[in-house]
Structure formats: structure tokens, C-alpha cells
Write a protein that holds these residues in place. Structure first.
Motif, mmCIF file in Angstrom:
data_model
loop_
_atom_site.group_PDB
_atom_site.id
_atom_site.type_symbol
_atom_site.label_atom_id
_atom_site.label_comp_id
_atom_site.label_asym_id
_atom_site.label_seq_id
_atom_site.Cartn_x
_atom_site.Cartn_y
_atom_site.Cartn_z
ATOM 1 N N ARG A 257 49.198 78.056 64.196
ATOM 2 C CA ARG A 257 49.954 76.901 64.672
ATOM 3 C C ARG A 257 50.891 76.354 63.596
ATOM 4 N NH1 ARG A 257 48.006 73.924 69.100
ATOM 5 N NH2 ARG A 257 46.337 74.990 70.225
ATOM 6 N N ASP A 258 50.399 76.291 62.352
ATOM 7 C CA ASP A 258 51.236 75.739 61.287
ATOM 8 C C ASP A 258 52.499 76.575 61.094
ATOM 9 O OD1 ASP A 258 49.412 73.754 60.917
ATOM 10 O OD2 ASP A 258 48.441 74.659 59.163
ATOM 11 N N LEU A 263 58.447 76.827 62.276
ATOM 12 C CA LEU A 263 59.613 77.460 62.892
ATOM 13 C C LEU A 263 60.167 76.635 64.051
ATOM 14 C CD1 LEU A 263 58.249 81.129 62.955
ATOM 15 C CD2 LEU A 263 59.989 80.218 61.420
ATOM 16 N N SER A 264 59.676 75.393 64.190
ATOM 17 C CA SER A 264 60.128 74.469 65.255
ATOM 18 C C SER A 264 59.964 75.102 66.635
ATOM 19 C CB SER A 264 61.596 74.074 65.035
ATOM 20 O OG SER A 264 61.775 73.451 63.796
ATOM 21 N N VAL A 265 58.797 75.703 66.862
ATOM 22 C CA VAL A 265 58.572 76.382 68.137
ATOM 23 C C VAL A 265 58.583 75.389 69.299
ATOM 24 C CG1 VAL A 265 56.058 76.230 68.166
ATOM 25 C CG2 VAL A 265 57.178 78.198 69.208
ATOM 26 N N GLU A 266 58.286 74.107 69.016
ATOM 27 C CA GLU A 266 58.292 73.109 70.104
ATOM 28 C C GLU A 266 59.673 72.959 70.717
ATOM 29 O OE1 GLU A 266 57.179 72.633 67.094
ATOM 30 O OE2 GLU A 266 55.141 71.788 67.083
ATOM 31 N N ALA A 268 61.971 75.565 70.690
ATOM 32 C CA ALA A 268 62.542 76.903 70.874
ATOM 33 C C ALA A 268 62.765 77.205 72.354
ATOM 34 C CB ALA A 268 61.625 77.956 70.269
ATOM 35 N N ALA A 269 63.798 77.992 72.622
ATOM 36 C CA ALA A 269 64.059 78.427 73.995
ATOM 37 C C ALA A 269 63.204 79.629 74.351
ATOM 38 C CB ALA A 269 65.540 78.785 74.156
ATOM 39 N N ALA A 270 62.848 80.440 73.352
ATOM 40 C CA ALA A 270 62.050 81.636 73.615
ATOM 41 C C ALA A 270 61.310 82.036 72.355
ATOM 42 C CB ALA A 270 62.933 82.785 74.099
ATOM 43 N N VAL A 271 60.212 82.749 72.540
ATOM 44 C CA VAL A 271 59.421 83.293 71.435
ATOM 45 C C VAL A 271 59.183 84.769 71.714
ATOM 46 C CG1 VAL A 271 57.246 83.191 70.155
ATOM 47 C CG2 VAL A 271 58.282 81.085 71.012
ATOM 48 N N ILE A 272 59.485 85.618 70.735
ATOM 49 C CA ILE A 272 59.289 87.061 70.869
ATOM 50 C C ILE A 272 58.252 87.490 69.837
ATOM 51 C CG2 ILE A 272 60.358 89.335 70.787
ATOM 52 C CD1 ILE A 272 63.020 88.037 71.415
ATOM 53 N N ALA A 273 57.125 88.013 70.312
ATOM 54 C CA ALA A 273 56.088 88.543 69.420
ATOM 55 C C ALA A 273 56.297 90.045 69.317
ATOM 56 C CB ALA A 273 54.703 88.218 69.972
ATOM 57 N N LEU A 282 49.535 89.103 71.174
ATOM 58 C CA LEU A 282 48.954 88.311 72.253
ATOM 59 C C LEU A 282 48.520 86.940 71.745
ATOM 60 C CD1 LEU A 282 48.032 88.144 75.180
ATOM 61 C CD2 LEU A 282 45.856 89.186 74.489
ATOM 62 N N GLU A 283 47.921 86.895 70.556
ATOM 63 C CA GLU A 283 47.497 85.611 69.990
ATOM 64 C C GLU A 283 48.705 84.727 69.690
ATOM 65 O OE1 GLU A 283 44.629 83.963 66.365
ATOM 66 O OE2 GLU A 283 44.852 86.120 66.737
ATOM 67 N N THR A 284 49.772 85.332 69.180
ATOM 68 C CA THR A 284 51.007 84.580 68.921
ATOM 69 C C THR A 284 51.554 83.988 70.213
ATOM 70 O OG1 THR A 284 51.568 85.980 67.028
ATOM 71 C CG2 THR A 284 53.365 84.753 68.060
ATOM 72 N N ALA A 285 51.567 84.808 71.271
ATOM 73 C CA ALA A 285 52.101 84.353 72.553
ATOM 74 C C ALA A 285 51.290 83.192 73.117
ATOM 75 C CB ALA A 285 52.131 85.510 73.542
ATOM 76 N N LEU A 286 49.971 83.276 73.038
ATOM 77 C CA LEU A 286 49.118 82.216 73.571
ATOM 78 C C LEU A 286 49.300 80.913 72.788
ATOM 79 C CD1 LEU A 286 45.830 84.250 74.234
ATOM 80 C CD2 LEU A 286 47.481 83.423 75.919
ATOM 81 N N THR A 287 49.366 81.032 71.457
ATOM 82 C CA THR A 287 49.558 79.836 70.640
ATOM 83 C C THR A 287 50.921 79.206 70.895
ATOM 84 O OG1 THR A 287 48.159 80.841 68.927
ATOM 85 C CG2 THR A 287 49.503 78.944 68.290
ATOM 86 N N ALA A 288 51.952 80.055 71.000
ATOM 87 C CA ALA A 288 53.301 79.537 71.258
ATOM 88 C C ALA A 288 53.366 78.852 72.615
ATOM 89 C CB ALA A 288 54.311 80.681 71.192
ATOM 90 N N HIS A 289 52.677 79.419 73.606
ATOM 91 C CA HIS A 289 52.687 78.802 74.945
ATOM 92 C C HIS A 289 51.984 77.450 74.929
ATOM 93 C CE1 HIS A 289 52.879 78.572 79.283
ATOM 94 N NE2 HIS A 289 51.580 78.357 79.329
ATOM 95 N N GLU A 290 50.934 77.325 74.132
ATOM 96 C CA GLU A 290 50.248 76.027 74.027
ATOM 97 C C GLU A 290 51.146 74.981 73.389
ATOM 98 O OE1 GLU A 290 46.694 76.673 71.867
ATOM 99 O OE2 GLU A 290 45.735 77.902 73.417
ATOM 100 N N LEU A 291 51.913 75.389 72.390
ATOM 101 C CA LEU A 291 52.784 74.441 71.690
ATOM 102 C C LEU A 291 54.058 74.137 72.475
ATOM 103 C CD1 LEU A 291 52.464 75.842 68.043
ATOM 104 C CD2 LEU A 291 51.344 73.824 69.011
ATOM 105 N N ASN A 292 54.526 75.098 73.266
ATOM 106 C CA ASN A 292 55.761 74.904 74.032
ATOM 107 C C ASN A 292 55.645 75.645 75.363
ATOM 108 O OD1 ASN A 292 58.312 74.625 75.071
ATOM 109 N ND2 ASN A 292 59.391 75.459 73.304
ATOM 110 N N PRO A 293 55.067 75.007 76.382
ATOM 111 C CA PRO A 293 54.876 75.677 77.674
ATOM 112 C C PRO A 293 56.185 76.072 78.362
ATOM 113 C CG PRO A 293 53.548 73.669 77.515
ATOM 114 C CD PRO A 293 54.518 73.652 76.373
#
Length: 395
Positions: A257-258, A263-266, A268-273, A282-293
Motif C-alpha cells: 500500500r505504501d 505513486l498517487s494510485v488514488e 490514477a486512471a489505470a494500474v498495470i501490473a 494479482l496482489e498488486t491488482a487487489l491492493t490497487a483496487h482497494e485504494l482506487n476502485p
């Protein structure tokens, strides 16, 4: 040959006859970038001088009806979202944005309020006009003091006030200049060290700067999209190049999360793992979705079926299966020599797109109905059918 460098691959293909250099990352990157940007149709790549894509609607001159409302057709390359920003313009934007620092705003506001109070005090106590009061206050704060206006005959309390005003103004100005230098120069230093700027919005976060991640970043930059990236190893050869292109690269594990917050994921328009580890992606994607649905999440997952083979130019998904765009050379005297193209397409899981010989290159529907020895044939189909046709053509 499998090769990362596009320039070296092109040179090798020209110098070595009957050879082809392919790059898996070069094939995959456009799909990741287009998915992150929300493009509806993703081009496969240029094959035989044309760009192919799968559409859900028919088009004039479409090549193949794949069924289920899908068509394989030549298309123009996708329009970029906007023109690519120059590096100098991006640096200027970051410098201006750095000036909007809370500490700088509070210090500047306090200094302005302190000077305004002094202007009113000198205006009232010395019976100066407003312009003269401002002039005297500024020269006193800057400790210039031309002597044309002075406090020689002023009451003691005003002299003490002016002394305190000069001391506090000197401290305030020094602090203001220090914060301004920290905001502008510090931002450049942090960028050089790879520390992402705070408060990024509308950007794309790429986690993993391997060959595929590097290609994805290049496609996003070409589309004019601001990119922030994370890479676990600072020794990665693509980290320095990405930073030189203005990409904020955080050396850290993108699963945490840190790291994603840095990277200001909150915003972000998109996240690419795009690392080499399915579980980490998969863990990156799940964490990113929690921070920015609301962000688009694109995950790289390895599939042995997607491995490229000899003669395969590109791939695309049709239904739940992987289809290939590939070429085959018909050996004279082989079982494929003299075979009707309609016979190859009878089962519906393979289509002839074009046929090329020494005289001409003919695309569907103008291609010949019968194959001959020496023909180069461009096909679209499943891997199983492609392998069968390749065996017939080389027999």
C-alpha cells in the motif's frame, strides 16, 4: 529468433534469409496500453504491411467474419489520446505544481499579513500616504533603508515596533526563499532520485519495468499519458531510461500500500501490473483496487498457450480461445500444393487472409482459390489448425 531490440531485429531479418525475429514484449505491450486507455479495438500489429484488429461491427472490405458478430479487418492505427508533451513542458508543470506547497502558502500568507499590518501602522503613526507607507515598509523589511523616511523623531514604541518588524521580516523572507528553493530545486532532485511527485492525477501506474513493462511505458508516453512506475530493483536497465523520459520511478515493491500510495494510485486512471510473477501481479491488482476502485486494472498473467512459434506474427482472442495471425510457405510437392483454400477453411477455425508470390500480394477476397508451391500464405486461426496447415505445407 527471440529479440528485444526492434532495430536489431529488423536488421537481423534483412540480413538472414528465411528468418524472423520476434519480441514477445513488443507484441504484448500495445494490448496492455490500449486496455489501460480504454480503447475498444486493439490492433494486433502490422502484418504484411497492414494493421489488423478484431471488431464487433462489420466494415466495408472486412476480411473475415469470425462469427458471433466479430470481424477481423484491416484498420488504421489508433489515434493517440493527445500529443506527447515535451519533457521541458512536463518539468515546467512539475515546478509550477511544486510551488503550490502548503508550507510555502502559509509562510507567504503570514508574511503578507505582517507587511500589511506594518503598512497600516506606519500610515497611521507617521501620517504617511498609502504609497509612502508601502514604500517605507518594503524598504524596512528588506533592510535597505534609503534614509529619505526615518524614525528619528518617532515615539519609542514605534522604534521598537520597527526593530521587531525588521527582525521578523528578515526571518520570514529567508524562510520564504528557502521554501521556494526547496519546492522548485527539491522537486528536480526528487525527480532525479526517482521519488514520485505528490498529488498526481489522471496518470497510469505501471508496476514492473521488465521488457514488457518498459514497452508499455513507451506506448503510454507516445499517447501523451503521464506515467508513474514501480520497480523492485534499481539495477534494472530500464529504470534510468524511464527517469530520463520524465517517468517517476519508485524503487520498491508495488504490491504494498505504501508503494502504491507513493505513486498517487488514488488519483490514477489505470494500474498495470506487469511483473514476471503472477501472484505479485494479482496482489498488486487487489491492493490497487482497494485504494482506487474507479481505476482500470490490467494484469499480466502468464499462459503457456500464448507462446509465440515460428511463423507466428501476432495473436488475438476470439471467444475464449487464442487465435494466431501467422504465415506459412508452401513447399512445392507438399500436400498443401494444389489444395483449395475453401478446404482449409471448411471447419471455420482457420481463414486465409492473403497469398503472396513473386508476382503479387493478393488479399481476401482477391486471393487465389488454390494454393501452389512457392506461395506465402497469411492465415488467422487456432494454434491447432495452424500447426496442421504448417505440417501440410512443409510435408
Amino acid at each position: 529468433m527471440r529479440m528485444f531490440s526492434a532495430e536489431l531485429a529488423d536488421r537481423a531479418s534483412r540480413l538472414l534469409p528465411n528468418s524472423r525475429a520476434l519480441s514477445a514484449s513488443r507484441e504484448a505491450a500495445p494490448y496492455f496500453a490500449a486496455d489501460a486507455l480504454g480503447l475498444a479495438a486493439v490492433p494486433t500489429r502490422h502484418v504484411w504491411g497492414r494493421h489488423l484488429a478484431v471488431h464487433r461491427e462489420g466494415a466495408d472490405g472486412h476480411l473475415v467474419d469470425l462469427g458471433d458478430g466479430l470481424f477481423l479487418a484491416p484498420v488504421d492505427p489508433p489515434r493517440l489520446v493527445r500529443g506527447r508533451r515535451s519533457r521541458r513542458l512536463s518539468e515546467l508543470r512539475r515546478a509550477v505544481r511544486a510551488l503550490f506547497d502548503l508550507r510555502l502558502a502559509l509562510t507567504g500568507g503570514a508574511l503578507v499579513a505582517w507587511i500589511a499590518l506594518a503598512v497600516a501602522t506606519f500610515h497611521s503613526a507617521l501620517r504617511l500616504g498609502w504609497v509612502d507607507a508601502i514604500y517605507f515598509t518594503v524598504t524596512t523589511a528588506a533592510t535597505v533603508g534609503y534614509g529619505d523616511i526615518n524614525l528619528a523623531g518617532a515615539p519609542p514604541w514605534l522604534k521598537l515596533y520597527a526593530s521587531l518588524f525588521m527582525i521578523l521580516s528578515g526571518i520570514g523572507l529567508a524562510l520564504l526563499f528557502a521554501l521556494a528553493a526547496d519546492a522548485v530545486i527539491g522537486a528536480r532532485i526528487l525527480q532525479a532520485l526517482g521519488v514520485p511527485p505528490r498529488g498526481m492525477r489522471g496518470h497510469v501506474v505501471v508496476v514492473g519495468l521488465g521488457n514488457t513493462g518498459h514497452r508499455i511505458v513507451q506506448h503510454l508516453l507516445d499517447a501523451g499519458v503521464e506515467v508513474a512506475a514501480a520497480e523492485v530493483s534499481e539495477q534494472n536497465r530500464h529504470v534510468g531510461e524511464a527517469r530520463r523520459q520524465g517517468v517517476a520511478v519508485l524503487v520498491g515493491d508495488g504490491r504494498y500500500r505504501d508503494s502504491l500510495r507513493a505513486l498517487s494510485v488514488e488519483g490514477a486512471a489505470a494500474v498495470i501490473a506487469a511483473t514476471d510473477d503472477d501472484l505479485a501481479n494479482l496482489e498488486t491488482a487487489l491492493t490497487a483496487h482497494e485504494l482506487n476502485p474507479d481505476a482500470r486494472i490490467v494484469i499480466r498473467v502468464f499462459d503457456p498457450e500464448a507462446a509465440m512459434g515460428d511463423g507466428v506474427l501476432s495473436t488475438f482472442e476470439h471467444g475464449s480461445r487464442l487465435w494466431l495471425v501467422a504465415e506459412v510457405w508452401v513447399r512445392p510437392g507438399s500436400p498443401a500444393d494444389g489444395m483449395d483454400t475453401a478446404l482449409l477453411e471448411r471447419e471455420g477455425d482457420l481463414h486465409v487472409l492473403a497469398v503472396r508470390d513473386r508476382a503479387a500480394e493478393r488479399w481476401r477476397p482477391a486471393h487465389p482459390d488454390r494454393l501452389e508451391g512457392g506461395h506465402e500464405v497469411l492465415l488467422a486461426g487456432t494454434r491447432e489448425r495452424w500447426e496442421q496447415v504448417r505440417a501440410l505445407a512443409s510435408g
